[in-house]
Design a protein around this motif. Structure first.
Motif, short mmCIF file in Angstrom:
data_model
loop_
_atom_site.label_atom_id
_atom_site.label_comp_id
_atom_site.label_asym_id
_atom_site.label_seq_id
_atom_site.Cartn_x
_atom_site.Cartn_y
_atom_site.Cartn_z
N SER A 62 5.70 13.55 1.98
CA SER A 62 5.39 12.22 1.44
C SER A 62 5.22 12.20 -0.07
CB SER A 62 4.11 11.67 2.09
OG SER A 62 3.02 12.51 1.81
N SER A 74 6.81 9.74 -4.57
CA SER A 74 6.24 9.42 -3.27
C SER A 74 7.33 8.75 -2.44
CB SER A 74 5.04 8.47 -3.44
OG SER A 74 4.49 8.13 -2.19
N VAL A 97 -2.26 7.19 -3.22
CA VAL A 97 -2.56 6.33 -2.06
C VAL A 97 -2.13 4.89 -2.33
CG1 VAL A 97 -4.94 5.88 -2.84
CG2 VAL A 97 -4.35 5.67 -0.41
N ASN A 98 -2.27 4.44 -3.59
CA ASN A 98 -1.87 3.07 -3.93
C ASN A 98 -0.35 2.93 -3.93
OD1 ASN A 98 -4.54 2.40 -4.22
ND2 ASN A 98 -4.55 2.52 -6.44
N LEU A 100 1.78 4.76 -2.16
CA LEU A 100 2.24 4.81 -0.78
C LEU A 100 1.98 3.47 -0.07
CD1 LEU A 100 3.55 6.64 1.28
CD2 LEU A 100 1.28 7.42 1.98
N ARG A 101 0.85 2.84 -0.39
CA ARG A 101 0.55 1.53 0.18
C ARG A 101 1.58 0.49 -0.28
NH1 ARG A 101 -4.05 0.32 -2.25
NH2 ARG A 101 -5.27 1.64 -0.87
N THR A 102 1.99 0.60 -1.54
CA THR A 102 3.02 -0.31 -2.07
C THR A 102 4.34 -0.11 -1.35
OG1 THR A 102 1.97 -0.37 -4.25
CG2 THR A 102 4.29 -0.99 -4.15
N ARG A 104 4.75 0.93 1.68
CA ARG A 104 4.63 0.36 3.04
C ARG A 104 4.82 -1.15 3.01
NH1 ARG A 104 0.03 4.04 3.68
NH2 ARG A 104 0.65 5.80 4.99
N LYS A 105 4.26 -1.80 1.99
CA LYS A 105 4.42 -3.26 1.86
C LYS A 105 5.89 -3.61 1.62
CE LYS A 105 -0.19 -4.17 -0.06
NZ LYS A 105 -0.93 -4.63 -1.27
N GLN A 108 7.81 -3.11 4.96
CA GLN A 108 7.54 -4.19 5.92
C GLN A 108 8.23 -5.48 5.52
OE1 GLN A 108 3.26 -4.30 5.90
NE2 GLN A 108 3.06 -2.36 7.01
N GLU A 143 0.60 -3.64 -7.71
CA GLU A 143 0.00 -2.30 -7.80
C GLU A 143 -0.57 -2.06 -9.20
OE1 GLU A 143 -0.49 1.84 -8.72
OE2 GLU A 143 1.08 0.57 -9.59
N GLU A 146 -3.78 -3.96 -9.51
CA GLU A 146 -4.81 -3.30 -8.72
C GLU A 146 -5.35 -2.08 -9.47
OE1 GLU A 146 -5.44 -1.38 -4.25
OE2 GLU A 146 -3.45 -1.93 -4.95
#
Length: 255
Positions: A62, A74, A97-98, A100-102, A104-105, A108, A143, A146
């Motif tokens: 990852s 990432s 972590v931020n 990777l969250r981006t 995922r968004k 999706q 991101e 944030e």
């Protein structure tokens, strides 16, 4: 911040965009989103993920870090569509972590925006999904905001911590000073002046000077002469003499 976003399908760059706010003449900053380099990067990460899939016990890859560059990488594999990978490059100002969250968004939203058959039957043209660049802009900016918000919160928390520390030291110094003063106080400083009558009296008719009047109004049957002295920042003996005059006038008694 996030520098690049690349969506890879079957080893080919389906969509890519560079977000580096740096001089475009520096090719290193756009190595992941330009020409042959982009194709090589796409093939490399597809092979890398295929390698990790061959060894289930190792888990998925990852994140990677380049030794000769400040950038980290990432990437996220889409479980619903074979060989679909979302890649992001970013610098040290962003948290893994931020990022990777981006990703995922982005994944999706991409699946919701386009039909699965559109993705599976992609003809290899990179401009086919160009309209999705607006969504990439949105999530990368989200991101960044944030990160800025978290940075500001850390700065505020730091200042608050320093302020609390200063206040603690200040309170300790005041307490120590008061304790030191209490040790050397005359005995009369512990005496508490109390009104001898419940009848209200206007001190201005009997006392002269603001100091005497201020002392009179500080008397409540609970404060000692020492406490009144500290509150009014006066001399102990001065307050004691005022209280003795009030005793003579019959207004108070000392206990």
């Amino acid at each position: 911040m996030i520098r690049d976003i690349v969506i890879i399908k079957d080893g080919l760059p389906l969509l890519s965009k560079n977000f580096a706010e740096i001089d475009s003449s520096n090719k290193t900053n756009k190595i992941f989103t330009q020409g042959d380099s982009l194709i090589m990067v796409s093939g490399f990460f597809t092979a890398l993920n295929s390698f990790s899939d061959s060894f289930e016990d190792l888990g998925t890859i990852s994140e990677l870090k380049l030794s000769n560059n400040e950038l980290k990488l990432s990437f996220l594999k889409d479980g619903s569509i074979p060989n679909l990978i979302y890649l992001a490059t970013y610098d040290e100002s962003s948290k893994a972590v931020n990022v990777l969250r981006t990703l995922r968004k982005i994944a999706q939203t991409f699946i919701r925006k386009y039909d699965i058959n559109q993705i599976l039957n992609w003809n290899g043209r990179r401009d086919y999904f160009k309209s999705f660049e607006d969504m990439l802009d949105f999530f990368v900016e989200e991101e960044r905001k944030e990160h800025d918000g978290q940075f500001k919160e850390r700065i505020i928390d730091l200042f608050k911590s320093v302020e609390d520390k200063i206040n603690e030291e200040s309170d300790f110094k005041i307490l120590k000073k008061n304790l030191d003063e209490d040790i050397t106080l005359p005995e009369y400083c512990t005496q508490i002046p109390k009104f001898s009558s419940t009848k209200k009296v206007n001190p201005k008719y009997y006392l002269t000077g603001d100091t005497s009047i201020n002392v009179f109004y500080r008397i409540n049957g609970r404060r000692s002469i020492g406490q009144i002295t500290r509150e009014l920042e006066l001399n102990h003996e001065q307050v004691y003499n005022i209280c003795k005059n009030l005793v003579k006038l019959g207004f108070i008694n000392l206990q």
